[in-house]
Write a protein that holds these residues in place. Structure first.
Motif, PDB file in Angstrom:
ATOM      1  N   LYS A 272     -63.051  57.755  17.810  1.00 48.93           N
ATOM      2  CA  LYS A 272     -62.096  58.495  16.983  1.00 48.93           C
ATOM      3  C   LYS A 272     -62.223  58.027  15.537  1.00 48.93           C
ATOM      4  N   ALA A 273     -62.365  58.968  14.611  1.00 51.02           N
ATOM      5  CA  ALA A 273     -62.504  58.595  13.201  1.00 51.02           C
ATOM      6  C   ALA A 273     -61.242  57.855  12.752  1.00 51.02           C
ATOM      7  N   MET A 274     -61.435  56.811  11.978  1.00 55.93           N
ATOM      8  CA  MET A 274     -60.346  55.984  11.431  1.00 55.93           C
ATOM      9  C   MET A 274     -59.559  55.242  12.526  1.00 55.93           C
ATOM     10  N   MET A 275     -60.201  55.056  13.651  1.00 59.28           N
ATOM     11  CA  MET A 275     -59.546  54.373  14.756  1.00 59.28           C
ATOM     12  C   MET A 275     -59.030  52.983  14.363  1.00 59.28           C
ATOM     13  N   ASN A 276     -59.821  52.299  13.513  1.00 56.54           N
ATOM     14  CA  ASN A 276     -59.456  50.922  13.167  1.00 56.54           C
ATOM     15  C   ASN A 276     -58.136  50.823  12.410  1.00 56.54           C
ATOM     16  N   SER A 277     -57.721  51.935  11.740  1.00 60.15           N
ATOM     17  CA  SER A 277     -56.454  51.838  11.000  1.00 60.15           C
ATOM     18  C   SER A 277     -55.273  52.423  11.790  1.00 60.15           C
ATOM     19  N   GLU A 278     -55.557  52.881  12.991  1.00 63.60           N
ATOM     20  CA  GLU A 278     -54.447  53.446  13.798  1.00 63.60           C
ATOM     21  C   GLU A 278     -53.804  52.340  14.642  1.00 63.60           C
ATOM     22  N   ILE A 279     -52.636  51.929  14.217  1.00 65.55           N
ATOM     23  CA  ILE A 279     -51.988  50.797  14.893  1.00 65.55           C
ATOM     24  C   ILE A 279     -51.643  51.157  16.346  1.00 65.55           C
ATOM     25  N   GLY A 280     -52.019  50.251  17.253  1.00 70.98           N
ATOM     26  CA  GLY A 280     -51.668  50.457  18.670  1.00 70.98           C
ATOM     27  C   GLY A 280     -52.692  51.262  19.451  1.00 70.98           C
ATOM     28  N   PHE A 281     -53.791  51.663  18.788  1.00 73.08           N
ATOM     29  CA  PHE A 281     -54.798  52.511  19.463  1.00 73.08           C
ATOM     30  C   PHE A 281     -55.375  51.809  20.704  1.00 73.08           C
ATOM     31  N   CYS A 282     -55.848  50.582  20.502  1.00 70.20           N
ATOM     32  CA  CYS A 282     -56.485  49.852  21.617  1.00 70.20           C
ATOM     33  C   CYS A 282     -55.483  49.637  22.749  1.00 70.20           C
ATOM     34  N   ARG A 283     -54.274  49.239  22.370  1.00 70.80           N
ATOM     35  CA  ARG A 283     -53.264  48.979  23.408  1.00 70.80           C
ATOM     36  C   ARG A 283     -53.040  50.207  24.277  1.00 70.80           C
ATOM     37  N   LYS A 284     -52.953  51.370  23.606  1.00 69.44           N
ATOM     38  CA  LYS A 284     -52.669  52.592  24.365  1.00 69.44           C
ATOM     39  C   LYS A 284     -53.814  52.909  25.343  1.00 69.44           C
ATOM     40  N   VAL A 285     -55.056  52.712  24.870  1.00 71.62           N
ATOM     41  CA  VAL A 285     -56.204  52.985  25.753  1.00 71.62           C
ATOM     42  C   VAL A 285     -56.174  52.016  26.941  1.00 71.62           C
ATOM     43  N   LEU A 286     -55.947  50.743  26.625  1.00 72.31           N
ATOM     44  CA  LEU A 286     -55.956  49.741  27.696  1.00 72.31           C
ATOM     45  C   LEU A 286     -54.830  49.996  28.703  1.00 72.31           C
ATOM     46  N   GLN A 287     -53.714  50.475  28.167  1.00 69.79           N
ATOM     47  CA  GLN A 287     -52.579  50.754  29.042  1.00 69.79           C
ATOM     48  C   GLN A 287     -52.910  51.832  30.089  1.00 69.79           C
ATOM     49  N   VAL A 288     -53.747  52.778  29.681  1.00 63.82           N
ATOM     50  CA  VAL A 288     -54.153  53.830  30.626  1.00 63.82           C
ATOM     51  C   VAL A 288     -54.858  53.188  31.833  1.00 63.82           C
ATOM     52  N   PHE A 289     -55.750  52.221  31.532  1.00 61.96           N
ATOM     53  CA  PHE A 289     -56.472  51.563  32.629  1.00 61.96           C
ATOM     54  C   PHE A 289     -55.494  50.748  33.478  1.00 61.96           C
ATOM     55  N   GLU A 290     -54.585  50.074  32.796  1.00 61.41           N
ATOM     56  CA  GLU A 290     -53.610  49.246  33.521  1.00 61.41           C
ATOM     57  C   GLU A 290     -52.771  50.125  34.459  1.00 61.41           C
ATOM     58  N   GLU A 291     -52.274  51.222  33.905  1.00 60.18           N
ATOM     59  CA  GLU A 291     -51.403  52.076  34.719  1.00 60.18           C
ATOM     60  C   GLU A 291     -52.137  52.714  35.900  1.00 60.18           C
ATOM     61  N   ASN A 292     -53.453  52.836  35.774  1.00 55.36           N
ATOM     62  CA  ASN A 292     -54.232  53.397  36.874  1.00 55.36           C
ATOM     63  C   ASN A 292     -54.799  52.310  37.790  1.00 55.36           C
ATOM     64  N   GLY A 293     -54.407  51.060  37.520  1.00 50.78           N
ATOM     65  CA  GLY A 293     -54.808  49.946  38.385  1.00 50.78           C
ATOM     66  C   GLY A 293     -56.292  49.616  38.317  1.00 50.78           C
ATOM     67  N   VAL A 294     -56.907  49.832  37.135  1.00 50.43           N
ATOM     68  CA  VAL A 294     -58.331  49.505  37.001  1.00 50.43           C
ATOM     69  C   VAL A 294     -58.482  48.300  36.069  1.00 50.43           C
ATOM     70  N   SER A 295     -59.124  47.263  36.574  1.00 51.05           N
ATOM     71  CA  SER A 295     -59.283  46.047  35.787  1.00 51.05           C
ATOM     72  C   SER A 295     -60.474  46.179  34.824  1.00 51.05           C
ATOM     73  N   ILE A 296     -60.314  45.611  33.621  1.00 52.93           N
ATOM     74  CA  ILE A 296     -61.350  45.757  32.582  1.00 52.93           C
ATOM     75  C   ILE A 296     -62.212  44.505  32.536  1.00 52.93           C
ATOM     76  N   GLU A 297     -63.524  44.690  32.546  1.00 53.60           N
ATOM     77  CA  GLU A 297     -64.434  43.543  32.542  1.00 53.60           C
ATOM     78  C   GLU A 297     -64.762  43.083  31.127  1.00 53.60           C
ATOM     79  N   HIS A 298     -65.115  44.060  30.259  1.00 55.08           N
ATOM     80  CA  HIS A 298     -65.476  43.728  28.874  1.00 55.08           C
ATOM     81  C   HIS A 298     -65.109  44.877  27.984  1.00 55.08           C
ATOM     82  N   MET A 299     -64.996  44.547  26.671  1.00 57.39           N
ATOM     83  CA  MET A 299     -64.503  45.570  25.772  1.00 57.39           C
ATOM     84  C   MET A 299     -65.135  45.459  24.378  1.00 57.39           C
TER      85      MET A 299
END
Ligand code: ASP
Length: 439
Positions: free
Chosen positions: A302-329
């Protein structure tokens, strides 16, 4: 000097193996506390006694006649007793086991008899005291392990026993109900005994001469690792090495007791020493290479992703809510990639993609499957310049494209993502540059 020695199933599979174990123990009088597994496989298509016990108990639960299955188990022990010329009978024990199976004493109880009986034979053979682990290893009523109580009980019981055999793999609740650790759990018992007696060393005897630098199914005759720290081992075991039960590390690590992995069939080999820290320089820059196949990567752009506060958290939350563990990022300025286990991810793929679209409205999502991760681990990397350079030039020479790079700030490991079809070649290329050419 006080040593706790644990012997795995293949080290105790028959009378010949018992004799090897006997001479190893008698050769060093500091080997005072012995933790045996149940008899393992005598040849590659053989069945472990633990598995025979599980199967036999299953028949008992179904109400089927399990006499023959129990007789076959008894034969395994009788073969050992006769081979060692012991005048020792397990008749009464087998009679009790038969009754206990009939009344439904539980699967854990059934499996634990493998170690219990082998422990009795071992104690008779060595003329050591026998301590039933049910009296010394404590589980809570909910089945969880009680470390404090176990340490207290084991220390009290072993305090006035100069030499003893304590069977591995099981313990009991206060009520007496037997509970086992997970498979391979005799390693854990060995570690608990080492902690309780304040051992100087915990020797774990098995059928390999310690950890190897790389997987022998991929690299031909890999060299073994002489010394490894607990942290390095953790990085490698996380990627798939499996000589030692993971839960065996914590008790001894806490007490600063080293573990020595040794080979019962090659006692002349020094094996691998696992320590908290060491100033012994590793022979090679790296200590080990381990890899696992079967990852997928989800790249969110996503363009300008680095300045969008909370972007990473929201993406990671999707994985968390679906019960998928993240290996690397790994991430870029306008992209973040998430590495996940392919099988777990595949089941929930469409739901995760739609959730990401809804929550962060990315410009683009790219999926790639059939990826492998390779960890190059070594405390020696910290003080050596150019390790990353050597990794990438070795892979480039082998025509392998690197999909991802991740170096932890501990500088203990570098993780590389490659395509599934390059996985084995990549490990071979890394082994060659760091071990065979030894620059
Ligand atoms: N006998 C048990 C198993 O086969 C425990 C052990 O060997 O450590 O898993």
């Amino acid at each position: 000097m006080k040593k706790v020695v644990k012997f795995g199933g293949s080290s105790l599979a028959n009378a010949d193996q018992f004799r090897k174990v006997g001479s190893i123990i008698r050769e060093d009088e500091s080997r005072r506390y012995v933790v045996p597994s149940a008899p393992g496989k005598r040849f590659s298509h053989d069945t472990k006694v633990t598995d025979m016990l599980y199967a036999c108990y299953e028949s008992a639960v179904k109400g089927a006649d399990f006499t023959e299955q129990l007789d076959q188990i008894k034969e395994r022990y009788q073969e050992i007793i006769d081979g060692l010329n012991l005048t020792f009978s397990l008749d009464e024990d087998f009679e009790k086991i038969r009754k206990d199976f009939t009344r439904g004493a539980g699967e854990d109880y059934a499996a634990s008899r493998g170690e219990f009986l082998n422990g009795k034979i071992m104690a008779a053979y060595l003329d050591y005291a026998f301590v039933d682990a049910a009296d010394a290893v404590r589980f809570n009523d909910d089945g969880s392990f009680n470390a404090d109580m176990t340490n207290e009980l084991l220390s009290d019981i072993l305090e006035n026993k100069h030499r003893a055999v304590i069977p591995g793999f099981y313990g009991a609740k206060e009520s007496g109900e037997v509970v086992t650790f997970s498979r391979g759990g005799s390693d854990v018992t060995g570690s608990l005994v080492a902690l309780a007696v304040g051992a100087d060393l915990y020797e774990n005897w098995t059928d390999v001469s310690g950890f190897l630098i790389a997987d022998p199914r991929i690299v031909k005759n890999p060299k073994s690792i002489e010394t490894i720290t607990y942290k390095e081992l953790r990085e490698l075991s996380y990627m798939g090495a499996s000589v030692l039960h993971e839960d065996a590390i914590f008790p001894v690590r806490k007490a600063g007791i080293p573990i020595n992995i040794r080979n019962t069939n090659r006692p002349q080999d020094k094996g691998t020493l696992i320590v908290e820290s060491t100033c012994r320089r590793p022979k090679y820059t790296i200590t080990g290479i381990a890899g696992t196949d079967g990852f997928a990567a989800v790249t969110v752009e996503k363009a300008m992703m680095n300045s969008e506060i909370g972007f990473c958290r929201k993406v990671l939350q999707v994985f968390e809510e679906n019960g998928v563990s993240i290996e690397h990022m790994p991430s870029g300025i306008d992209t973040m990639s998430i590495f996940v286990n392919k099988d777990t991810f595949e089941d929930k793929e469409q739901k995760i993609l739609s959730d990401i679209n809804k929550t962060v409205a990315p410009d683009h999502i790219e999926l790639e499957s059939d990826l492998a991760l390779i960890a190059v681990v070594g405390r020696g990397m910290k003080s050596t310049r150019g390790t990353a350079g050597r990794i990438f030039s070795a892979l480039a020479h082998a025509h392998i494209n690197v999909k991802m790079i991740d170096q932890g700030s501990s500088e203990l490991n570098i993780i590389i993502g490659v395509r599934h079809e390059d996985f084995k070649d990549a490990i071979r290329a890394l082994y060659e540059i760091f071990v065979l050419t030894q620059i």
